[in-house]
Design an enzyme around this catalytic site. Structure first.
Site, mmCIF file in Angstrom:
data_model
loop_
_atom_site.group_PDB
_atom_site.id
_atom_site.type_symbol
_atom_site.label_atom_id
_atom_site.label_comp_id
_atom_site.label_asym_id
_atom_site.label_seq_id
_atom_site.Cartn_x
_atom_site.Cartn_y
_atom_site.Cartn_z
ATOM 1 N N ARG A 93 37.911 38.019 31.881
ATOM 2 C CA ARG A 93 37.973 38.373 33.299
ATOM 3 C C ARG A 93 37.595 37.143 34.132
ATOM 4 N NH1 ARG A 93 40.660 41.918 32.013
ATOM 5 N NH2 ARG A 93 40.392 44.160 32.288
ATOM 6 N N HIS A 98 47.567 36.554 33.956
ATOM 7 C CA HIS A 98 46.919 37.745 33.361
ATOM 8 C C HIS A 98 47.918 38.492 32.464
ATOM 9 C CE1 HIS A 98 43.577 40.954 33.881
ATOM 10 N NE2 HIS A 98 44.146 41.043 32.690
HETATM 11 P P1 NDP Z 1 34.677 45.294 23.293
HETATM 12 O O1 NDP Z 1 33.857 46.134 24.182
HETATM 13 O O2 NDP Z 1 35.272 45.903 22.074
HETATM 14 O O3 NDP Z 1 33.804 44.016 22.808
HETATM 15 C C1 NDP Z 1 33.000 43.321 23.686
HETATM 16 C C2 NDP Z 1 32.234 42.250 22.920
HETATM 17 O O4 NDP Z 1 31.485 41.475 23.878
HETATM 18 C C3 NDP Z 1 31.229 42.826 21.928
HETATM 19 O O5 NDP Z 1 31.155 42.008 20.778
HETATM 20 C C4 NDP Z 1 29.905 42.735 22.718
HETATM 21 O O6 NDP Z 1 28.728 42.597 21.924
HETATM 22 C C5 NDP Z 1 30.114 41.440 23.485
HETATM 23 N N1 NDP Z 1 29.229 41.392 24.647
HETATM 24 C C6 NDP Z 1 29.156 42.258 25.690
HETATM 25 N N2 NDP Z 1 28.182 41.892 26.559
HETATM 26 C C7 NDP Z 1 27.633 40.773 26.036
HETATM 27 C C8 NDP Z 1 26.570 39.927 26.440
HETATM 28 N N3 NDP Z 1 25.870 40.161 27.561
HETATM 29 N N4 NDP Z 1 26.248 38.870 25.663
HETATM 30 C C9 NDP Z 1 26.940 38.629 24.516
HETATM 31 N N5 NDP Z 1 27.958 39.393 24.062
HETATM 32 C C10 NDP Z 1 28.304 40.450 24.815
HETATM 33 O O7 NDP Z 1 35.815 44.644 24.199
HETATM 34 P P2 NDP Z 1 37.312 44.256 23.797
HETATM 35 O O8 NDP Z 1 37.272 43.306 22.662
HETATM 36 O O9 NDP Z 1 38.147 45.471 23.653
HETATM 37 O O10 NDP Z 1 37.800 43.518 25.139
HETATM 38 C C11 NDP Z 1 37.100 42.405 25.678
HETATM 39 C C12 NDP Z 1 37.586 42.117 27.093
HETATM 40 O O11 NDP Z 1 38.861 41.487 27.058
HETATM 41 C C13 NDP Z 1 37.824 43.344 27.958
HETATM 42 O O12 NDP Z 1 36.607 43.810 28.524
HETATM 43 C C14 NDP Z 1 38.783 42.829 29.020
HETATM 44 O O13 NDP Z 1 38.074 42.410 30.150
HETATM 45 C C15 NDP Z 1 39.445 41.619 28.353
HETATM 46 N N6 NDP Z 1 40.901 41.815 28.201
HETATM 47 C C16 NDP Z 1 41.764 40.910 28.758
HETATM 48 C C17 NDP Z 1 43.124 41.038 28.610
HETATM 49 C C18 NDP Z 1 44.076 40.036 29.166
HETATM 50 O O14 NDP Z 1 45.301 40.267 29.147
HETATM 51 N N7 NDP Z 1 43.633 38.895 29.651
HETATM 52 C C19 NDP Z 1 43.708 42.165 27.851
HETATM 53 C C20 NDP Z 1 42.720 43.051 27.285
HETATM 54 C C21 NDP Z 1 41.363 42.863 27.466
HETATM 55 P P3 NDP Z 1 28.257 43.768 20.918
HETATM 56 O O15 NDP Z 1 29.217 43.660 19.751
HETATM 57 O O16 NDP Z 1 26.859 43.427 20.579
HETATM 58 O O17 NDP Z 1 28.412 45.062 21.677
#
Ligand code: NDP
Length: 309
Positions: A224, A272
Protein backbone atom coordinates in the site's frame (compact mmCIF):
# COMPACT_ATOMS: atom_id res chain seq x y z
CA UNK A 1 -32.01 -11.16 1.99
CA UNK A 2 -29.44 -9.75 -0.42
CA UNK A 3 -25.85 -8.70 -1.11
CA UNK A 4 -24.91 -5.16 -2.11
CA UNK A 5 -21.71 -4.33 -4.01
CA UNK A 6 -20.11 -0.95 -3.41
CA UNK A 7 -16.96 -0.10 -5.37
CA UNK A 8 -15.15 3.05 -6.41
CA UNK A 9 -14.65 1.86 -9.99
CA UNK A 10 -16.57 0.52 -12.99
CA UNK A 11 -16.27 -3.17 -12.01
CA UNK A 12 -19.54 -3.52 -10.06
CA UNK A 13 -21.23 -5.18 -13.08
CA UNK A 14 -18.46 -7.79 -13.36
CA UNK A 15 -18.79 -8.72 -9.68
CA UNK A 16 -22.58 -8.85 -9.89
CA UNK A 17 -22.39 -11.15 -12.91
CA UNK A 18 -19.87 -13.46 -11.20
CA UNK A 19 -21.98 -13.77 -8.03
CA UNK A 20 -25.17 -14.31 -10.05
CA UNK A 21 -23.45 -16.96 -12.20
CA UNK A 22 -22.69 -19.06 -9.14
CA UNK A 23 -25.93 -18.33 -7.23
CA UNK A 24 -28.68 -16.90 -9.48
CA UNK A 25 -31.15 -17.18 -6.59
CA UNK A 26 -29.42 -14.57 -4.38
CA UNK A 27 -30.35 -10.93 -5.10
CA UNK A 28 -27.20 -8.85 -5.73
CA UNK A 29 -27.58 -5.08 -5.95
CA UNK A 30 -25.36 -2.20 -6.99
CA UNK A 31 -25.70 1.54 -6.37
CA UNK A 32 -27.86 2.13 -9.49
CA UNK A 33 -30.51 -0.47 -8.52
CA UNK A 34 -33.84 0.14 -6.80
CA UNK A 35 -34.01 -2.01 -3.65
CA UNK A 36 -34.90 -1.92 0.03
CA UNK A 37 -31.67 -1.31 2.03
CA UNK A 38 -33.20 -3.35 4.87
CA UNK A 39 -32.94 -6.45 2.67
CA UNK A 40 -29.11 -6.29 2.53
CA UNK A 41 -27.29 -8.78 4.79
CA UNK A 42 -23.79 -8.51 3.32
CA UNK A 43 -21.88 -5.65 1.69
CA UNK A 44 -19.07 -6.60 -0.70
CA UNK A 45 -16.82 -3.56 -0.97
CA UNK A 46 -13.74 -2.07 -2.59
CA UNK A 47 -12.92 1.48 -1.48
CA UNK A 48 -16.58 2.27 -0.81
CA UNK A 49 -17.40 5.88 0.16
CA UNK A 50 -16.77 6.09 3.94
CA UNK A 51 -20.06 6.17 5.82
CA UNK A 52 -22.03 4.59 2.97
CA UNK A 53 -22.56 1.29 4.82
CA UNK A 54 -24.70 3.04 7.45
CA UNK A 55 -27.51 2.90 4.87
CA UNK A 56 -27.94 -0.84 5.55
CA UNK A 57 -29.51 -1.42 8.99
CA UNK A 58 -29.48 -5.25 8.85
CA UNK A 59 -25.88 -5.92 7.75
CA UNK A 60 -24.43 -9.16 9.16
CA UNK A 61 -20.97 -8.75 7.63
CA UNK A 62 -18.70 -6.82 5.28
CA UNK A 63 -16.60 -8.61 2.67
CA UNK A 64 -13.59 -6.82 1.21
CA UNK A 65 -13.18 -7.57 -2.50
CA UNK A 66 -9.39 -7.73 -2.22
CA UNK A 67 -6.72 -8.96 0.21
CA UNK A 68 -6.20 -5.54 1.81
CA UNK A 69 -8.93 -4.16 4.06
CA UNK A 70 -7.30 -0.92 5.24
CA UNK A 71 -10.11 1.16 3.67
CA UNK A 72 -12.66 -0.76 5.76
CA UNK A 73 -10.64 -0.38 8.98
CA UNK A 74 -10.36 3.36 8.32
CA UNK A 75 -14.15 3.85 7.98
CA UNK A 76 -14.96 4.94 11.52
CA UNK A 77 -18.71 4.63 10.91
CA UNK A 78 -18.43 0.82 10.79
CA UNK A 79 -19.24 -0.92 14.07
CA UNK A 80 -16.23 -2.75 15.58
CA UNK A 81 -18.58 -5.69 16.24
CA UNK A 82 -19.45 -6.46 12.64
CA UNK A 83 -17.43 -9.29 11.02
CA UNK A 84 -15.07 -8.22 8.23
CA UNK A 85 -13.78 -10.76 5.73
CA UNK A 86 -11.16 -10.48 3.00
CA UNK A 87 -10.09 -12.34 -0.13
CA UNK A 88 -7.61 -15.21 0.08
CA UNK A 89 -7.25 -16.67 -3.38
CA UNK A 90 -4.58 -18.82 -5.04
CA UNK A 91 -4.63 -16.74 -8.24
CA UNK A 92 -4.14 -13.54 -6.26
CA UNK A 93 -1.07 -15.10 -4.65
CA UNK A 94 0.40 -16.63 -7.83
CA UNK A 95 -0.18 -13.41 -9.78
CA UNK A 96 1.67 -11.52 -7.04
CA UNK A 97 4.54 -14.01 -7.15
CA UNK A 98 4.85 -13.63 -10.94
CA UNK A 99 4.77 -9.86 -10.68
CA UNK A 100 7.43 -9.66 -7.97
CA UNK A 101 9.63 -12.08 -9.91
CA UNK A 102 9.29 -9.91 -13.03
CA UNK A 103 10.27 -6.78 -11.06
CA UNK A 104 13.28 -8.50 -9.49
CA UNK A 105 14.41 -9.80 -12.90
CA UNK A 106 14.14 -6.24 -14.24
CA UNK A 107 16.27 -4.93 -11.39
CA UNK A 108 18.97 -7.60 -11.51
CA UNK A 109 19.27 -7.53 -15.30
CA UNK A 110 19.07 -3.71 -15.41
CA UNK A 111 16.11 -3.80 -17.83
CA UNK A 112 14.52 -0.57 -16.60
CA UNK A 113 17.84 1.22 -16.94
CA UNK A 114 18.20 0.12 -20.60
CA UNK A 115 14.64 1.23 -21.31
CA UNK A 116 15.51 4.62 -19.85
CA UNK A 117 18.72 4.77 -21.90
CA UNK A 118 16.75 4.05 -25.10
CA UNK A 119 15.26 7.53 -25.00
CA UNK A 120 18.74 9.01 -25.58
CA UNK A 121 20.08 6.20 -27.84
CA UNK A 122 22.61 5.38 -25.11
CA UNK A 123 24.44 2.04 -25.61
CA UNK A 124 25.82 1.32 -22.16
CA UNK A 125 26.25 -2.27 -20.96
CA UNK A 126 26.11 -2.69 -17.18
CA UNK A 127 27.06 -5.46 -14.76
CA UNK A 128 24.22 -7.77 -13.82
CA UNK A 129 23.53 -10.26 -11.03
CA UNK A 130 22.38 -13.87 -11.23
CA UNK A 131 19.25 -14.86 -9.34
CA UNK A 132 21.40 -17.16 -7.18
CA UNK A 133 23.57 -14.22 -6.08
CA UNK A 134 20.83 -12.17 -4.45
CA UNK A 135 19.02 -12.23 -1.11
CA UNK A 136 15.46 -10.95 -1.18
CA UNK A 137 13.90 -9.71 2.06
CA UNK A 138 10.13 -10.06 2.21
CA UNK A 139 8.33 -7.85 4.73
CA UNK A 140 5.11 -9.69 5.52
CA UNK A 141 4.96 -13.48 5.22
CA UNK A 142 1.21 -13.86 5.00
CA UNK A 143 -0.94 -15.39 2.29
CA UNK A 144 0.94 -13.52 -0.42
CA UNK A 145 4.43 -13.22 1.07
CA UNK A 146 4.76 -16.97 1.61
CA UNK A 147 3.83 -17.77 -1.99
CA UNK A 148 6.20 -15.08 -3.29
CA UNK A 149 8.99 -16.52 -1.13
CA UNK A 150 8.40 -20.06 -2.41
CA UNK A 151 8.43 -18.90 -6.01
CA UNK A 152 11.68 -16.93 -5.63
CA UNK A 153 13.36 -19.84 -3.85
CA UNK A 154 12.26 -22.24 -6.58
CA UNK A 155 14.47 -20.40 -9.07
CA UNK A 156 17.46 -20.20 -6.78
CA UNK A 157 17.11 -16.91 -4.91
CA UNK A 158 17.87 -16.68 -1.20
CA UNK A 159 15.02 -15.33 0.88
CA UNK A 160 14.69 -13.87 4.38
CA UNK A 161 11.32 -12.91 5.84
CA UNK A 162 9.86 -10.62 8.46
CA UNK A 163 6.57 -10.98 10.35
CA UNK A 164 4.81 -9.27 13.25
CA UNK A 165 4.96 -12.33 15.51
CA UNK A 166 4.18 -15.50 13.54
CA UNK A 167 6.88 -18.10 12.88
CA UNK A 168 5.83 -19.93 9.71
CA UNK A 169 7.45 -23.31 9.12
CA UNK A 170 9.68 -22.50 6.17
CA UNK A 171 13.20 -23.43 5.15
CA UNK A 172 14.59 -19.88 5.21
CA UNK A 173 15.31 -17.42 8.03
CA UNK A 174 12.33 -15.54 9.46
CA UNK A 175 12.64 -12.57 11.82
CA UNK A 176 9.82 -11.01 13.80
CA UNK A 177 8.88 -7.70 15.33
CA UNK A 178 11.04 -4.69 16.07
CA UNK A 179 13.70 -6.84 17.75
CA UNK A 180 14.26 -8.87 14.55
CA UNK A 181 14.00 -6.02 12.09
CA UNK A 182 17.64 -4.91 11.81
CA UNK A 183 18.97 -8.46 11.34
CA UNK A 184 16.34 -8.94 8.63
CA UNK A 185 17.03 -5.66 6.85
CA UNK A 186 20.79 -5.95 6.73
CA UNK A 187 20.48 -9.04 4.49
CA UNK A 188 17.83 -7.71 2.11
CA UNK A 189 19.49 -6.67 -1.16
CA UNK A 190 16.01 -6.43 -2.65
CA UNK A 191 13.31 -5.44 -0.15
CA UNK A 192 9.79 -6.54 -1.09
CA UNK A 193 7.00 -5.01 0.95
CA UNK A 194 3.89 -7.16 1.39
CA UNK A 195 2.66 -5.77 4.70
CA UNK A 196 -0.92 -4.74 5.33
CA UNK A 197 -1.52 -1.03 5.96
CA UNK A 198 -2.23 -0.64 9.69
CA UNK A 199 -1.46 2.09 12.24
CA UNK A 200 1.75 0.14 13.05
CA UNK A 201 2.96 -0.16 9.45
CA UNK A 202 2.01 3.27 8.07
CA UNK A 203 5.25 5.07 7.08
CA UNK A 204 7.39 2.01 7.86
CA UNK A 205 9.36 2.35 4.61
CA UNK A 206 11.42 5.30 5.77
CA UNK A 207 14.99 6.54 6.09
CA UNK A 208 15.68 4.44 9.17
CA UNK A 209 14.76 1.25 7.31
CA UNK A 210 16.66 2.29 4.15
CA UNK A 211 19.81 2.97 6.20
CA UNK A 212 19.72 -0.57 7.58
CA UNK A 213 19.61 -2.21 4.14
CA UNK A 214 22.82 -3.15 2.30
CA UNK A 215 24.09 -0.02 0.51
CA UNK A 216 22.51 0.27 -2.95
CA UNK A 217 19.61 -2.12 -2.23
CA UNK A 218 16.38 -1.97 -4.23
CA UNK A 219 12.81 -1.58 -3.03
CA UNK A 220 9.63 -3.16 -4.40
CA UNK A 221 6.44 -1.86 -2.78
CA UNK A 222 3.44 -3.90 -3.84
CA UNK A 223 1.49 -3.46 -0.59
CA UNK A 224 0.00 0.00 0.00
CA UNK A 225 1.24 3.52 -0.80
CA UNK A 226 1.06 4.99 2.73
CA UNK A 227 3.57 2.41 3.99
CA UNK A 228 6.18 4.52 2.18
CA UNK A 229 7.46 7.96 3.13
CA UNK A 230 7.84 9.35 -0.40
CA UNK A 231 10.39 12.04 0.43
CA UNK A 232 12.56 9.54 2.33
CA UNK A 233 12.63 7.33 -0.76
CA UNK A 234 13.63 10.19 -3.05
CA UNK A 235 16.36 11.18 -0.61
CA UNK A 236 17.62 7.57 -0.29
CA UNK A 237 17.77 7.21 -4.09
CA UNK A 238 19.58 10.51 -4.54
CA UNK A 239 22.09 9.57 -1.81
CA UNK A 240 22.72 6.13 -3.35
CA UNK A 241 21.41 4.32 -0.23
CA UNK A 242 18.92 2.72 -2.62
CA UNK A 243 19.53 2.14 -6.31
CA UNK A 244 16.03 1.45 -7.68
CA UNK A 245 12.43 1.43 -6.52
CA UNK A 246 9.53 -0.38 -8.20
CA UNK A 247 6.27 1.07 -6.91
CA UNK A 248 2.84 -0.36 -7.64
CA UNK A 249 0.91 1.53 -4.97
CA UNK A 250 0.76 5.18 -3.92
CA UNK A 251 -0.66 7.56 -1.32
CA UNK A 252 -3.02 8.91 -3.98
CA UNK A 253 -4.12 6.75 -6.89
CA UNK A 254 -3.91 7.47 -9.76
CA UNK A 255 -0.51 8.98 -8.92
CA UNK A 256 -0.87 12.73 -9.66
CA UNK A 257 0.93 13.87 -12.82
CA UNK A 258 3.09 16.37 -10.93
CA UNK A 259 4.49 13.79 -8.47
CA UNK A 260 8.33 13.64 -8.65
CA UNK A 261 8.22 9.84 -8.88
CA UNK A 262 7.06 10.08 -12.51
CA UNK A 263 10.27 11.77 -13.67
CA UNK A 264 12.78 10.03 -11.40
CA UNK A 265 15.02 7.71 -13.49
CA UNK A 266 15.28 5.15 -10.68
CA UNK A 267 11.58 4.97 -9.80
CA UNK A 268 9.54 2.51 -11.85
CA UNK A 269 5.79 2.94 -11.68
CA UNK A 270 2.99 0.46 -12.28
CA UNK A 271 -0.70 1.36 -11.77
CA UNK A 272 -1.68 -0.85 -8.77
CA UNK A 273 -1.79 -3.91 -10.97
CA UNK A 274 0.55 -6.38 -9.24
CA UNK A 275 -2.30 -8.75 -8.47
CA UNK A 276 -6.01 -8.20 -8.99
CA UNK A 277 -8.96 -10.18 -7.57
CA UNK A 278 -10.69 -12.13 -10.35
CA UNK A 279 -14.47 -12.04 -9.76
CA UNK A 280 -15.05 -15.54 -11.10
CA UNK A 281 -12.38 -17.11 -8.91
CA UNK A 282 -13.34 -15.17 -5.78
CA UNK A 283 -17.17 -15.30 -6.05
CA UNK A 284 -17.53 -18.78 -4.43
CA UNK A 285 -15.77 -17.70 -1.21
CA UNK A 286 -17.94 -14.59 -0.95
CA UNK A 287 -21.10 -16.63 -1.42
CA UNK A 288 -19.90 -19.25 1.06
CA UNK A 289 -19.22 -16.53 3.65
CA UNK A 290 -22.64 -15.01 2.94
CA UNK A 291 -24.26 -18.38 3.72
CA UNK A 292 -22.19 -18.70 6.89
CA UNK A 293 -23.33 -15.27 8.06
CA UNK A 294 -26.96 -16.25 7.46
CA UNK A 295 -26.63 -19.57 9.30
CA UNK A 296 -24.55 -18.16 12.16
CA UNK A 297 -21.40 -20.15 11.24
CA UNK A 298 -17.94 -18.57 11.46
CA UNK A 299 -16.98 -17.10 8.07
CA UNK A 300 -13.61 -17.88 6.46
CA UNK A 301 -10.80 -15.31 6.14
CA UNK A 302 -12.00 -13.12 8.99
CA UNK A 303 -9.97 -9.99 9.63
CA UNK A 304 -8.77 -9.31 13.18
CA UNK A 305 -10.30 -5.93 14.01
CA UNK A 306 -7.70 -5.55 16.78
CA UNK A 307 -4.65 -6.23 14.56
CA UNK A 308 -6.22 -4.37 11.61
CA UNK A 309 -5.50 -7.11 9.04
P1 NDP B 1 -1.73 -11.28 5.35
O1 NDP B 1 -2.60 -10.64 6.35
O2 NDP B 1 -1.98 -12.70 4.98
O3 NDP B 1 -0.19 -11.18 5.85
C1 NDP B 1 0.31 -10.02 6.41
C2 NDP B 1 1.75 -10.27 6.87
O4 NDP B 1 2.28 -9.02 7.34
C3 NDP B 1 1.84 -11.27 8.02
O5 NDP B 1 3.01 -12.05 7.89
C4 NDP B 1 1.96 -10.34 9.24
O6 NDP B 1 2.67 -10.88 10.35
C5 NDP B 1 2.79 -9.20 8.66
N1 NDP B 1 2.63 -7.99 9.47
C6 NDP B 1 1.49 -7.31 9.75
N2 NDP B 1 1.74 -6.26 10.56
C7 NDP B 1 3.07 -6.29 10.79
C8 NDP B 1 3.95 -5.49 11.57
N3 NDP B 1 3.50 -4.44 12.27
N4 NDP B 1 5.26 -5.80 11.60
C9 NDP B 1 5.73 -6.88 10.90
N5 NDP B 1 4.95 -7.69 10.15
C10 NDP B 1 3.64 -7.40 10.09
O7 NDP B 1 -1.76 -10.36 4.06
P2 NDP B 1 -1.64 -10.78 2.52
O8 NDP B 1 -0.36 -11.51 2.33
O9 NDP B 1 -2.88 -11.44 2.06
O10 NDP B 1 -1.59 -9.34 1.81
C11 NDP B 1 -0.61 -8.37 2.16
C12 NDP B 1 -0.99 -7.02 1.58
O11 NDP B 1 -0.73 -6.99 0.18
C13 NDP B 1 -2.47 -6.66 1.66
O12 NDP B 1 -2.79 -6.14 2.95
C14 NDP B 1 -2.63 -5.62 0.57
O13 NDP B 1 -2.49 -4.33 1.11
C15 NDP B 1 -1.47 -5.90 -0.38
N6 NDP B 1 -1.95 -6.30 -1.72
C16 NDP B 1 -1.56 -5.57 -2.82
C17 NDP B 1 -1.96 -5.93 -4.08
C18 NDP B 1 -1.50 -5.18 -5.29
O14 NDP B 1 -2.00 -5.43 -6.40
N7 NDP B 1 -0.54 -4.28 -5.19
C19 NDP B 1 -2.84 -7.09 -4.31
C20 NDP B 1 -3.18 -7.80 -3.10
C21 NDP B 1 -2.74 -7.40 -1.86
P3 NDP B 1 2.11 -12.16 11.16
O15 NDP B 1 2.39 -13.33 10.24
O16 NDP B 1 2.88 -12.18 12.42
O17 NDP B 1 0.63 -11.92 11.35
Amino acid sequence: MAIVILRNDEKTGLWKAALKKHRPDIPVYGPGDAFDPGEVKMAAVWKHPPGSLSAFPNLLGIHGLGAGVDFIMEDETISPEIPVMRVVDPYLASDMAEFVLAEIAGILKRLQRYKYNEASALWQPEAYKRFSEVTVGIMGLGELGLVVAASLRSIGMSVVGWTRNSTPEVAFPVYSGISGRTDFLKQAEVLVCLLPLTPQTRGILNTEVFRNLPFGASLINVARGPLLVDDDLLHALDQGLLSEACLDVFHNEPLPGEHPFWKHPSVHITPHIASVSHPDSVAPQILSNYNKLLTGDTPANLVSRKAGY
